[in-house]
Design an enzyme around this catalytic site. Structure first.
Site, PDB file in Angstrom:
ATOM      1  N   ASP A   1       0.898  -1.152   0.000  1.00 55.80           N
ATOM      2  CA  ASP A   1       0.000   0.000   0.000  1.00 55.80           C
ATOM      3  C   ASP A   1       0.937   1.202   0.000  1.00 55.80           C
ATOM      4  O   ASP A   1       1.622   1.449   0.995  1.00 55.80           O
ATOM      5  CB  ASP A   1      -0.879   0.010   1.257  1.00 55.80           C
ATOM      6  CG  ASP A   1      -1.819   1.201   1.265  1.00 55.80           C
ATOM      7  OD1 ASP A   1      -1.406   2.287   0.813  1.00 55.80           O
ATOM      8  OD2 ASP A   1      -2.961   1.062   1.727  1.00 55.80           O
ATOM      9  N   HIS A   2       0.982   1.921  -1.110  1.00 53.61           N
ATOM     10  CA  HIS A   2       2.068   2.905  -1.226  1.00 53.61           C
ATOM     11  C   HIS A   2       1.945   4.053  -0.227  1.00 53.61           C
ATOM     12  O   HIS A   2       2.897   4.792  -0.023  1.00 53.61           O
ATOM     13  CB  HIS A   2       2.209   3.406  -2.665  1.00 53.61           C
ATOM     14  CG  HIS A   2       1.175   4.394  -3.088  1.00 53.61           C
ATOM     15  ND1 HIS A   2      -0.070   4.035  -3.507  1.00 53.61           N
ATOM     16  CD2 HIS A   2       1.204   5.744  -3.144  1.00 53.61           C
ATOM     17  CE1 HIS A   2      -0.756   5.117  -3.829  1.00 53.61           C
ATOM     18  NE2 HIS A   2      -0.004   6.175  -3.606  1.00 53.61           N
TER      19      HIS A   2
ATOM     20  N   HIS B   1      -5.612   3.066   1.805  1.00 50.98           N
ATOM     21  CA  HIS B   1      -4.852   4.294   2.078  1.00 50.98           C
ATOM     22  C   HIS B   1      -5.346   5.055   3.317  1.00 50.98           C
ATOM     23  O   HIS B   1      -4.564   5.454   4.171  1.00 50.98           O
ATOM     24  CB  HIS B   1      -4.914   5.234   0.874  1.00 50.98           C
ATOM     25  CG  HIS B   1      -4.352   4.650  -0.385  1.00 50.98           C
ATOM     26  ND1 HIS B   1      -3.375   3.684  -0.397  1.00 50.98           N
ATOM     27  CD2 HIS B   1      -4.630   4.899  -1.684  1.00 50.98           C
ATOM     28  CE1 HIS B   1      -3.073   3.368  -1.644  1.00 50.98           C
ATOM     29  NE2 HIS B   1      -3.826   4.089  -2.453  1.00 50.98           N
TER      30      HIS B   1
HETATM   31  C1  BG6 Z   1      -4.287   4.637  -5.818  1.00 49.87           C
HETATM   32  C2  BG6 Z   1      -5.734   4.727  -6.215  1.00 49.87           C
HETATM   33  O1  BG6 Z   1      -4.066   3.504  -5.024  1.00 49.87           O
HETATM   34  O2  BG6 Z   1      -3.920   5.800  -5.098  1.00 49.87           O
HETATM   35  C3  BG6 Z   1      -5.959   5.964  -7.054  1.00 49.87           C
HETATM   36  O3  BG6 Z   1      -6.118   3.559  -6.947  1.00 49.87           O
HETATM   37  C4  BG6 Z   1      -5.466   7.195  -6.334  1.00 49.87           C
HETATM   38  O4  BG6 Z   1      -7.327   6.106  -7.396  1.00 49.87           O
HETATM   39  C5  BG6 Z   1      -4.041   7.008  -5.823  1.00 49.87           C
HETATM   40  O5  BG6 Z   1      -5.523   8.301  -7.220  1.00 49.87           O
HETATM   41  C6  BG6 Z   1      -3.642   8.155  -4.898  1.00 49.87           C
HETATM   42  O6  BG6 Z   1      -2.284   8.066  -4.600  1.00 49.87           O
HETATM   43  P1  BG6 Z   1      -1.459   9.379  -4.292  1.00 49.87           P
HETATM   44  O7  BG6 Z   1      -0.128   8.893  -3.845  1.00 49.87           O
HETATM   45  O8  BG6 Z   1      -1.418  10.162  -5.564  1.00 49.87           O
HETATM   46  O9  BG6 Z   1      -2.214  10.113  -3.210  1.00 49.87           O
END
Ligand code: BG6
Length: 500
Positions: A181-182, A244
């Site tokens: 989960d980044h 997230h």
């Molecule tokens: C992804 C989602 O995991 O995270 C996207 O599938 C979303 O819909 C994105 O835009 C958001 O990541 P970040 O790092 O740009 O906030």
């Protein structure tokens, strides 16, 4: 000495181009990516290894947030290979197996392998099973490590996540599976733990006696773009909340783990997520607002309605915005509402956690002054800038006793000169080091799905109810304001800078 192969499934997709390649580049630039690592792409398109390599250079030029240094790119892309194939076809895995053996023949052993599945979740089991069937993930006989990273969302519900876990457990050892989960790779999200547990001043007030409520926001200007096929079947809740937003929630609200290792941290987070419920009992729907964007403008750009986006059903009732009121049934948090919201095509990109403290007794101030005193708010900024802000009340420097809110702010940018990370760097590096602490455990994933299940079930019962419309470029549907107004509270405007 060892060598490694980094195998990317879905190699021509958006994720690899936008996020993975810049992250690998950043690792290579800081000397954290092994020099002898072969990059292997697997996808359906007909490409030669040379064309694939060129497409990776193009991706770096397009998406890198730092200046492009061809020496770093040459080092990273010294050994690039491409396998064309369908993930359902055994031939793909046979070709991949031959290629890996050929690559590893010329390299020092042990030869490690990292398989990155930048693919939709319904394909994970097929790919992992096939990798295992072709012996690609076997760690026997002095072979190096074999690890598999799978992207979120892990399943689409509690049952599907459990089923996926069982299928993966049949073919991979527990220590081989990394659920990414980044958000957990973002410095500002990792910093939540450091802030809480590394500073003596916070823990004593981090509870129901001192905290009035918590708001977690991930607002995005991006629209569904060309992801309609995935997004229309998924929606804002499943795409963002159990993963997230809950990573941030868990970091804010978990009990201190006994150690900073995978077992202790995963246990603390899973226990916390297990205690998450809809904000009030009774009508689940009263704790949630769904929205869907209509045509509008974001800055100077006109944005068509969600329903007019490619691959989206013209009568879609998928939410592109969701706001929730949750409670956390633990001794620390009883009575403290957690408000979460996330949406696409909003007026501004902003991700933050805002912790509002209870007001101080104001007897010494006049009635007029007391009215101007604001609650202290600690804002943990995750995007676009990463930092921490604290709203304090201060006296203005004039002879009268005028008081008002001021913002005390720390920005990562001012202190640390690291290139702007994508968020995947730390996670890929940790996986290569065999450290799963910042990945999701099965328990965390399951608890996350369990916590959102009441909302999903309630929507299923009221099928056909359209989400509330909101114009692209706005702050979301006005109904989301009512969710907090009912409790005498308000969302922090997403346009607002800092904690003030
Ligand atoms: C992804 C989602 O995991 O995270 C996207 O599938 C979303 O819909 C994105 O835009 C958001 O990541 P970040 O790092 O740009 O906030």
């Amino acid at each position: 000495m060892s060598s490694c192969s980094f195998v990317m499934f879905g190699a021509t997709g958006d994720l690899v181009r936008r996020l993975l390649m810049p992250a690998l580049y950043n690792l290579a630039a800081t000397g954290l990516f092994p020099d002898r690592c072969a990059l292997v792409g697997v996808a359906r398109e007909k490409l030669s290894s040379d064309t694939f390599r060129r497409s990776l250079v193009d991706a770096l030029r397009e998406y890198l947030r730092a200046a492009f240094d061809s020496r770093v790119a040459d080092r990273l892309l010294a050994s690039v290979h491409y396998v064309r194939g369908d993930i359902d076809s055994p031939r793909t895995y046979a070709s991949l197996a031959n290629l890996l053996v050929a690559i590893e023949d010329h390299r020092p052993s042990p030869a490690d392998r990292l398989f990155y599945l930048a693919l939709p979740p319904m394909t994970f089991a097929t790919v992992a099973t096939s990798l295992a069937a072709f012996g690609l993930t076997a760690e026997r006989g002095g072979a190096g490590w074999r690890r598999v990273i799978v992207e979120k969302p892990f399943g689409v519900s509690l049952d599907s996540a459990r089923a996926l876990d069982r299928e993966l457990a049949d073919v991979l050892g527990k220590h081989q599976l990394y659920r990414i989960d980044h958000y957990l790779g973002k410095a500002s999200v990792q910093n939540i733990q450091t802030l809480r547990f590394g500073n003596g001043i916070f823990e004593p007030v981090w509870n129901r006696d001192h905290i009035d409520h918590v708001q977690i926001t991930v607002a995005e200007t991006v629209t569904v773009e060309r992801r309609g096929r995935f997004y229309d079947a998924t929606g804002a809740l499943r795409d963002m909340v159990p993963n997230h937003l809950f990573q941030m929630l868990a970091a804010i609200a978990m009990e201190p783990p006994s150690r900073f290792d995978a077992v202790s941290v995963h246990r603390a987070k899973a226990e916390l997520l297990d205690a998450v419920r809809p904000g009030s009992d009774g009508d689940v729907q009263a704790n949630v607002v769904r929205g869907q964007y209509r045509a509008g403008a974001i800055g100077a750009a006109n944005v068509p309605a969600y329903r007019d986006a490619p691959y989206v059903d013209a009568a879609s009732s998928t939410e592109t915005y969701v706001a929730l009121k949750l409670r956390v049934d633990t001794a620390r948090w009883t009575g403290v509402p957690f408000y979460l919201r996330t949406g696409k095509a909003l007026s501004r990109t902003r991700a933050e956690v805002a912790i509002t403290f209870k007001r101080s007794p104001t007897m010494m101030f006049s009635e007029k002054q007391a009215e101007r005193l604001m609650a202290n708010v600690l804002v943990l900024e995750v995007a676009p800038d990463e930092g921490v802000g604290l709203r304090l009340n201060a006296k203005s420097p004039n002879p009268s006793l005028t008081v008002g809110g001021v913002d005390m702010r720390f920005s990562f940018r001012d202190y640390f000169d690291a290139v702007r990370a994508v968020g995947y760097e730390k996670l890929i590096h940790d996986c290569m080091m065999g450290d799963a602490t910042l990945f999701q455990s099965a328990g965390m994933v399951e608890a996350g799905w369990r916590a959102v299940a009441p909302f999903v079930d309630a929507w299923a019962e009221s099928a056909g109810h359209d989400p509330f419309p909101y114009p692209a470029g706005s702050e979301g549907p006005p109904e989301a304001d009512a969710l907090l107004a009912r409790d005498g509270r308000a969302w922090r405007p997403i346009e607002q800078e800092g904690a003030r």
